[in-house]
Scaffold this motif. Structure first.
Motif, mmCIF file in Angstrom:
data_model
loop_
_atom_site.group_PDB
_atom_site.id
_atom_site.type_symbol
_atom_site.label_atom_id
_atom_site.label_comp_id
_atom_site.label_asym_id
_atom_site.label_seq_id
_atom_site.Cartn_x
_atom_site.Cartn_y
_atom_site.Cartn_z
ATOM 1 N N ASN A 1 31.545 48.142 38.958
ATOM 2 C CA ASN A 1 31.340 48.687 37.683
ATOM 3 C C ASN A 1 30.785 49.896 37.957
ATOM 4 O OD1 ASN A 1 31.260 48.797 34.945
ATOM 5 N ND2 ASN A 1 29.495 47.552 34.674
ATOM 6 N N LEU A 2 31.461 51.059 37.562
ATOM 7 C CA LEU A 2 30.774 52.375 37.477
ATOM 8 C C LEU A 2 30.089 52.688 36.005
ATOM 9 C CD1 LEU A 2 33.493 53.922 39.476
ATOM 10 C CD2 LEU A 2 31.237 53.197 40.412
ATOM 11 N N LYS A 3 30.686 52.199 34.878
ATOM 12 C CA LYS A 3 30.417 52.813 33.678
ATOM 13 C C LYS A 3 30.556 51.848 32.328
ATOM 14 C CE LYS A 3 30.559 56.787 32.256
ATOM 15 N NZ LYS A 3 30.096 58.028 31.529
ATOM 16 N N LEU A 4 31.398 50.677 32.805
ATOM 17 C CA LEU A 4 31.859 49.918 31.756
ATOM 18 C C LEU A 4 30.756 49.033 31.190
ATOM 19 C CD1 LEU A 4 35.258 48.311 32.889
ATOM 20 C CD2 LEU A 4 34.867 50.110 31.257
ATOM 21 N N SER A 5 30.759 48.384 29.975
ATOM 22 C CA SER A 5 29.748 47.795 29.638
ATOM 23 C C SER A 5 29.638 46.192 30.605
ATOM 24 C CB SER A 5 30.175 47.215 28.030
ATOM 25 O OG SER A 5 31.182 46.389 27.982
ATOM 26 N N GLU A 6 28.622 45.554 30.609
ATOM 27 C CA GLU A 6 28.717 44.388 31.575
ATOM 28 C C GLU A 6 29.599 43.554 30.872
ATOM 29 O OE1 GLU A 6 26.890 44.225 34.282
ATOM 30 O OE2 GLU A 6 26.368 46.187 33.949
ATOM 31 N N LEU A 7 29.685 43.226 29.813
ATOM 32 C CA LEU A 7 30.717 42.195 29.224
ATOM 33 C C LEU A 7 32.168 42.671 29.541
ATOM 34 C CD1 LEU A 7 30.964 39.642 27.302
ATOM 35 C CD2 LEU A 7 31.139 41.222 25.449
ATOM 36 N N LEU A 8 32.608 43.755 29.252
ATOM 37 C CA LEU A 8 33.970 44.163 29.651
ATOM 38 C C LEU A 8 34.006 44.092 31.384
ATOM 39 C CD1 LEU A 8 36.629 45.308 28.922
ATOM 40 C CD2 LEU A 8 35.780 47.663 28.491
ATOM 41 N N ALA A 9 33.081 44.565 31.979
ATOM 42 C CA ALA A 9 33.132 44.526 33.695
ATOM 43 C C ALA A 9 33.288 43.061 34.059
ATOM 44 C CB ALA A 9 31.842 45.304 34.172
ATOM 45 N N ALA A 10 32.543 42.138 33.332
ATOM 46 C CA ALA A 10 32.669 40.799 33.738
ATOM 47 C C ALA A 10 33.882 40.222 33.382
ATOM 48 C CB ALA A 10 31.634 39.847 33.065
ATOM 49 N N ALA A 11 34.745 40.745 32.303
ATOM 50 C CA ALA A 11 36.171 40.215 32.212
ATOM 51 C C ALA A 11 37.165 40.791 33.354
ATOM 52 C CB ALA A 11 36.393 40.719 30.576
ATOM 53 N N MET A 12 36.963 42.056 33.427
ATOM 54 C CA MET A 12 37.523 43.002 34.343
ATOM 55 C C MET A 12 37.625 42.178 35.850
ATOM 56 S SD MET A 12 39.502 45.560 33.555
ATOM 57 C CE MET A 12 39.584 46.136 34.671
ATOM 58 N N ASP A 13 36.336 41.917 36.107
ATOM 59 C CA ASP A 13 35.934 41.135 37.175
ATOM 60 C C ASP A 13 36.944 39.625 37.249
ATOM 61 O OD1 ASP A 13 34.509 40.857 40.018
ATOM 62 O OD2 ASP A 13 33.948 38.892 39.149
ATOM 63 N N ALA A 14 36.791 38.922 36.344
ATOM 64 C CA ALA A 14 37.395 37.747 36.287
ATOM 65 C C ALA A 14 38.842 37.893 36.313
ATOM 66 C CB ALA A 14 37.028 37.040 35.010
ATOM 67 N N ASP A 15 39.608 38.807 35.837
ATOM 68 C CA ASP A 15 40.960 39.211 35.873
ATOM 69 C C ASP A 15 41.481 39.759 37.194
ATOM 70 O OD1 ASP A 15 41.647 38.476 33.325
ATOM 71 O OD2 ASP A 15 41.711 40.623 32.507
ATOM 72 N N ALA A 16 40.653 40.407 38.027
ATOM 73 C CA ALA A 16 41.045 40.989 39.270
ATOM 74 C C ALA A 16 40.865 39.760 40.293
ATOM 75 C CB ALA A 16 39.979 41.699 39.797
ATOM 76 N N ARG A 17 40.135 38.789 40.096
ATOM 77 C CA ARG A 17 39.861 37.576 40.825
ATOM 78 C C ARG A 17 41.025 36.385 40.463
ATOM 79 N NH1 ARG A 17 36.353 38.878 44.009
ATOM 80 N NH2 ARG A 17 34.503 40.107 43.351
ATOM 81 N N ARG A 18 41.509 36.475 39.231
ATOM 82 C CA ARG A 18 42.452 35.615 38.922
ATOM 83 C C ARG A 18 43.916 36.033 39.605
ATOM 84 N NH1 ARG A 18 44.783 35.000 34.567
ATOM 85 N NH2 ARG A 18 44.143 37.088 33.762
ATOM 86 N N TRP A 19 44.168 37.524 39.366
ATOM 87 C CA TRP A 19 45.047 38.353 40.078
ATOM 88 C C TRP A 19 45.427 37.968 41.341
ATOM 89 C CZ3 TRP A 19 43.514 43.181 37.070
ATOM 90 C CH2 TRP A 19 43.878 42.970 35.594
#
Length: 92
Positions: A59-77
């Protein structure tokens, strides 16, 4: 996210290791190229010794909430899933 962000991906062919880097950029509407500052990065690499795959998010600049959602999606993918998970985040 399409309203405020754009992405760029670089991927090597499997014969060269198969490394992929996906970078989410803030959308820059004032420039000819809409890719503004980097906001998030996903790096996918295969370990040639084990055959396993590593997914690293940054995470370089996203809000922590949005970064956590992105991380969860990347791991699901990484498990073969598609689409985005339900986040409850407006604008996701």
């Amino acid at each position: 996210m399409k309203a405020n962000y754009v992405y760029h991906a670089d991927a090597e062919p499997p014969s060269k290791g198969g490394r992929a880097v996906i970078v989410i950029h803030e959308r820059d509407r004032s420039a000819d190229n809409p890719k503004g500052l980097r906001a998030y990065r996903v790096v996918i690499e295969t370990d040639s010794r084990t055959g396993g795959t590593t997914v690293v998010t940054e995470n370089l600049k996203l809000s922590e909430l949005l970064a956590a959602a992105m991380d969860a999606d990347a791991r699901r993918w990484g498990t073969g899933a598609t689409g985005c998970g339900a986040t409850g985040i407006v604008g996701w």
